[in-house]
Design a protein around this motif. Structure first.
Motif, PDB file in Angstrom:
ATOM      1  N   LEU A 157       0.829  -1.209   0.000  1.00 47.87           N
ATOM      2  CA  LEU A 157       0.000   0.000   0.000  1.00 47.87           C
ATOM      3  C   LEU A 157       0.864   1.259   0.000  1.00 47.87           C
ATOM      4  O   LEU A 157       0.595   2.206  -0.747  1.00 47.87           O
ATOM      5  N   LEU A 158       1.892   1.266   0.832  1.00 46.80           N
ATOM      6  CA  LEU A 158       2.804   2.413   0.899  1.00 46.80           C
ATOM      7  C   LEU A 158       3.403   2.693  -0.478  1.00 46.80           C
ATOM      8  O   LEU A 158       3.427   3.838  -0.940  1.00 46.80           O
ATOM      9  N   GLY A 159       3.883   1.652  -1.146  1.00 46.06           N
ATOM     10  CA  GLY A 159       4.465   1.821  -2.471  1.00 46.06           C
ATOM     11  C   GLY A 159       3.457   2.365  -3.472  1.00 46.06           C
ATOM     12  O   GLY A 159       3.775   3.226  -4.297  1.00 46.06           O
ATOM     13  N   ASP A 160       2.224   1.872  -3.391  1.00 50.62           N
ATOM     14  CA  ASP A 160       1.177   2.352  -4.284  1.00 50.62           C
ATOM     15  C   ASP A 160       0.845   3.813  -4.004  1.00 50.62           C
ATOM     16  O   ASP A 160       0.695   4.614  -4.931  1.00 50.62           O
ATOM     17  N   PHE A 161       0.735   4.168  -2.726  1.00 48.59           N
ATOM     18  CA  PHE A 161       0.463   5.567  -2.373  1.00 48.59           C
ATOM     19  C   PHE A 161       1.561   6.487  -2.891  1.00 48.59           C
ATOM     20  O   PHE A 161       1.302   7.588  -3.356  1.00 48.59           O
ATOM     21  N   PHE A 162       2.810   6.025  -2.788  1.00 46.64           N
ATOM     22  CA  PHE A 162       3.950   6.846  -3.194  1.00 46.64           C
ATOM     23  C   PHE A 162       4.006   7.003  -4.720  1.00 46.64           C
ATOM     24  O   PHE A 162       4.231   8.093  -5.231  1.00 46.64           O
ATOM     25  N   LEU A 178      -6.874  -1.394  -4.887  1.00 41.95           N
ATOM     26  CA  LEU A 178      -5.839  -2.056  -4.092  1.00 41.95           C
ATOM     27  C   LEU A 178      -4.737  -2.583  -5.004  1.00 41.95           C
ATOM     28  O   LEU A 178      -5.017  -3.117  -6.069  1.00 41.95           O
ATOM     29  N   PRO A 179      -3.480  -2.469  -4.576  1.00 39.55           N
ATOM     30  CA  PRO A 179      -2.414  -3.104  -5.354  1.00 39.55           C
ATOM     31  C   PRO A 179      -2.591  -4.623  -5.339  1.00 39.55           C
ATOM     32  O   PRO A 179      -3.141  -5.189  -4.390  1.00 39.55           O
ATOM     33  N   ASN A 180      -2.122  -5.270  -6.383  1.00 35.35           N
ATOM     34  CA  ASN A 180      -2.187  -6.730  -6.428  1.00 35.35           C
ATOM     35  C   ASN A 180      -1.533  -7.324  -5.187  1.00 35.35           C
ATOM     36  O   ASN A 180      -0.467  -6.907  -4.782  1.00 35.35           O
ATOM     37  N   GLY A 181      -2.180  -8.264  -4.596  1.00 37.57           N
ATOM     38  CA  GLY A 181      -1.603  -8.981  -3.464  1.00 37.57           C
ATOM     39  C   GLY A 181      -2.083  -8.535  -2.104  1.00 37.57           C
ATOM     40  O   GLY A 181      -2.008  -9.307  -1.154  1.00 37.57           O
ATOM     41  N   LEU A 186      -3.894 -10.337   3.218  1.00 35.38           N
ATOM     42  CA  LEU A 186      -4.689 -10.060   4.413  1.00 35.38           C
ATOM     43  C   LEU A 186      -5.859 -11.022   4.610  1.00 35.38           C
ATOM     44  O   LEU A 186      -6.548 -10.965   5.629  1.00 35.38           O
ATOM     45  N   ALA A 187      -6.083 -11.931   3.659  1.00 33.88           N
ATOM     46  CA  ALA A 187      -7.263 -12.803   3.692  1.00 33.88           C
ATOM     47  C   ALA A 187      -7.395 -13.587   4.983  1.00 33.88           C
ATOM     48  O   ALA A 187      -8.502 -13.726   5.516  1.00 33.88           O
TER      49      ALA A 187
END
Length: 192
Positions: A157-162, A178-181, A186-187
């Motif tokens: 998530l951090l990488g996607d936000f950045f 949501l980024p893949n994965g 979290l499932a």
């Protein structure tokens, strides 16, 4: 029926440091982005907590519900310990229930509270917040105690936000939420 969770004592830190986040993001130390990166760290952790129903680091929360039947499974985790229970009774009193009247049971992400052997719950007023619990939750005070799949989801998530600081691309096309994965990681940690 559970009411929204209230944080009484927030965690002392975050799920990662800005230094580690900078390394993960390949961001320079001197580019003045630490405040922005810290905001993204906070947002990633908050997203994971909301998505899963978990609290990542040790903190104290207040839970409220309508009935003692709701206590069969607490809506948050991981629960370290229930420290207090008080309630609104039909006689107008607001007793704090002695720890000898109830017991915590279960483990992991499935924890509940029941009357102790030979004990019964008092009669409650019919209001949404008749039962109130003070609960210590979280994986620990140190970020290294957070399970690796959860930390990896936070980093994704951090990488996607950045990388994607806007909701849409320049051509106006909406991006994936949501980024893949993230959902797969979290499932096994979702509370609901």
């Amino acid at each position: 029926m559970w009411m929204p969770v209230e944080t009484i004592a927030a965690p002392a830190g975050s799920w990662t440091t800005t230094a580690l986040a900078r390394t993960y993001l390949s961001a320079d130390d001197d580019d003045g982005q630490d405040a922005i990166i810290q905001g993204m760290i906070d947002a990633a952790g908050a997203y994971v907590e909301a998505y899963t129903g978990l609290r990542l680091l040790t903190q104290t929360v207040r839970l409220r519900c309508r009935s003692f039947l709701d206590l069969e499974r607490l809506p948050i985790g991981p629960v370290a310990q229930v420290t207090a229970i008080d309630c609104l009774t039909t006689d107008g009193l607001n007793p704090t229930l002695s720890g000898t009247l109830w017991e915590q049971f279960g483990f992991g992400l499935s924890v509940g509270v029941r009357p102790a052997a030979g004990k019964t719950w008092p009669v409650l007023r019919q209001v949404d917040d008749a039962v109130r619990l003070t609960v210590e939750v979280g994986y620990g005070a140190d970020p290294s105690t957070i399970p690796p799949p959860i930390r990896q989801a936070c980093f994704l998530l951090l990488g996607d936000f950045f990388a994607n600081r806007e909701d849409t691309s320049p051509d106006g096309v909406a991006k994936a939420t949501l980024p893949n994965g993230v959902a797969a990681l979290l499932a096994n940690y979702r509370m609901f």
